[in-house]
Design an enzyme around this catalytic site. Structure first.
Site, PDB file in Angstrom:
ATOM      1  N   LEU A 193       0.862  -1.178   0.000  1.00 55.62           N
ATOM      2  CA  LEU A 193       0.000   0.000   0.000  1.00 55.62           C
ATOM      3  C   LEU A 193       0.896   1.225   0.000  1.00 55.62           C
ATOM      4  O   LEU A 193       2.008   1.196   0.537  1.00 55.62           O
ATOM      5  CB  LEU A 193      -0.888   0.028   1.252  1.00 55.62           C
ATOM      6  N   ASP A 194       0.421   2.311  -0.583  1.00 57.91           N
ATOM      7  CA  ASP A 194       1.172   3.556  -0.533  1.00 57.91           C
ATOM      8  C   ASP A 194       1.364   3.978   0.921  1.00 57.91           C
ATOM      9  O   ASP A 194       0.558   3.636   1.798  1.00 57.91           O
ATOM     10  CB  ASP A 194       0.429   4.664  -1.284  1.00 57.91           C
ATOM     11  N   LYS A 195       2.397   4.742   1.180  1.00 56.47           N
ATOM     12  CA  LYS A 195       2.718   5.180   2.540  1.00 56.47           C
ATOM     13  C   LYS A 195       1.515   5.779   3.250  1.00 56.47           C
ATOM     14  O   LYS A 195       1.244   5.464   4.419  1.00 56.47           O
ATOM     15  CB  LYS A 195       3.861   6.200   2.500  1.00 56.47           C
ATOM     16  N   ARG A 233      -5.862   5.810  -7.203  1.00 53.61           N
ATOM     17  CA  ARG A 233      -5.650   7.255  -7.254  1.00 53.61           C
ATOM     18  C   ARG A 233      -5.648   7.763  -8.693  1.00 53.61           C
ATOM     19  O   ARG A 233      -6.252   8.794  -9.009  1.00 53.61           O
ATOM     20  CB  ARG A 233      -4.347   7.593  -6.536  1.00 53.61           C
TER      21      ARG A 233
END
Length: 315
Positions: free
Chosen positions: A137-139, A236
């Site tokens: 997952l993105d930060k 996103r």
């Protein structure tokens, strides 16, 4: 420690390069590591060592790969970082990642990541690629991640992810009024104008995102999003592509709130939300060893819940 993995070349890979085929048949390992093993003679084709990485293979060829497991080194060291473990057994773990925690070390961050935390919490993952992390997952995205704790479990989970057999659903708060659910089927690759971003590009990798409306607000919509593929920044990018960027996403146009008659305090809360309002809520998978069907859910973190409450309370 070493073990042998075996696979047979299917018809649709007939005639392709060995290194490319090996990457498809042994998805747990990076192409770089596979190439090293090929060059060292660790990959056997029909009983004889492979000659070179680019040699073609034929349908029915039997590949035997001797996997040499080596502990991770360098910055991949155990660190006592708290983890919310939703589930664990001998073979797998499910972690609820908080926003702000980077998943694995990279050029911008050498340690203090989830990978470092996993090495501390589950020491046996030192023998696995990326400490057993099956996906990422993105930060600044929160939510559920699946981790393999043994080589067999990890390898099968990676294969299941590649085969789209693991179902992942997200909560996404987006700008604008989404009238109905739908699907975005647009390829994703590096943005040719900004190499730090991803974008919908003609020669990108296939990417499919399904979404449905969960809750409507005056100028925003809470979506439930299901990934069919798992490209970098996929949700996103796809939400921005349909002109409904995720709230707080400064990279893809979601930081500035637009809309009429938004109360000033609410506008400030929306514009000041420090991350993309995206949470991996649900995981459904088949246990890689027992075959049991499993499902896990996690509520969105407090910052996102507070923002949703403010939207609900707005006149």
């Amino acid at each position: 420690m070493s073990q042998v993995e075996q696979a047979q070349v299917p018809d649709f890979l007939h005639g392709q390069r060995l290194d490319a085929v090996a990457a498809r048949l042994f998805p747990a390992w990076s192409r770089g590591r596979l190439k090293t093993w090929i060059e060292s003679g660790a990959l056997i084709i029909n009983g004889a060592p492979a000659e070179k990485a680019r040699q073609p293979v034929a349908m029915g060829d039997v590949l035997d790969l001797t996997v040499d497991e080596q502990p991770l080194a360098g910055n991949d060291r155990p660190q006592a970082i708290p983890l919310e473990v939703v589930y664990e057994d001998n073979d797998i773990a499910v972690i609820n990642k908080p926003p702000g925690l980077t998943v694995h070390p990279g050029a911008g961050q050498s340690d203090s990541t989830m990978q470092n935390a996993l090495l501390h919490r589950f020491p046996k993952t030192e023998l696995l690629p990326r400490a057993g992390l099956v996906h990422r997952l993105d930060k600044d995205t929160s939510g559920l991640l699946i981790v393999g704790l043994t080589l067999v479990a990890y390898t099968r989970l990676v294969a299941d992810m590649a085969a789209r057999d693991i179902r992942r659903e997200y909560d996404a708060l987006v700008n604008g009024a989404v009238t109905a659910g739908g699907t975005v089927d647009q390829p994703i690759g590096r943005d040719p104008r900004n190499r730090l971003k991803m974008a919908v590009v003609e020669d990108g990798r296939p990417a499919v995102t399904h979404y449905r409306v969960q809750e409507r607000f005056a100028n925003h919509t809470l979506l439930r999003v299901r990934l069919e593929t798992g490209r970098t920044h996929q949700i996103r990018v796809h939400m921005a592509q349909i002109l409904h960027p995720i709230v707080g996403d400064a990279v893809y146009g979601g930081r500035i709130t637009r809309g009429r008659n938004i109360e000033e305090t609410l506008r400030l809360a929306l514009n000041g939300f420090p991350r993309q309002a995206l949470h991996a809520r649900n995981l459904q998978l088949e246990h890689p060893i027992s075959g049991e069907e499993m499902e896990f859910s996690a509520e969105a973190p407090p910052d996102m819940l507070r923002l949703l409450d403010r939207l609900r309370a707005a006149p």
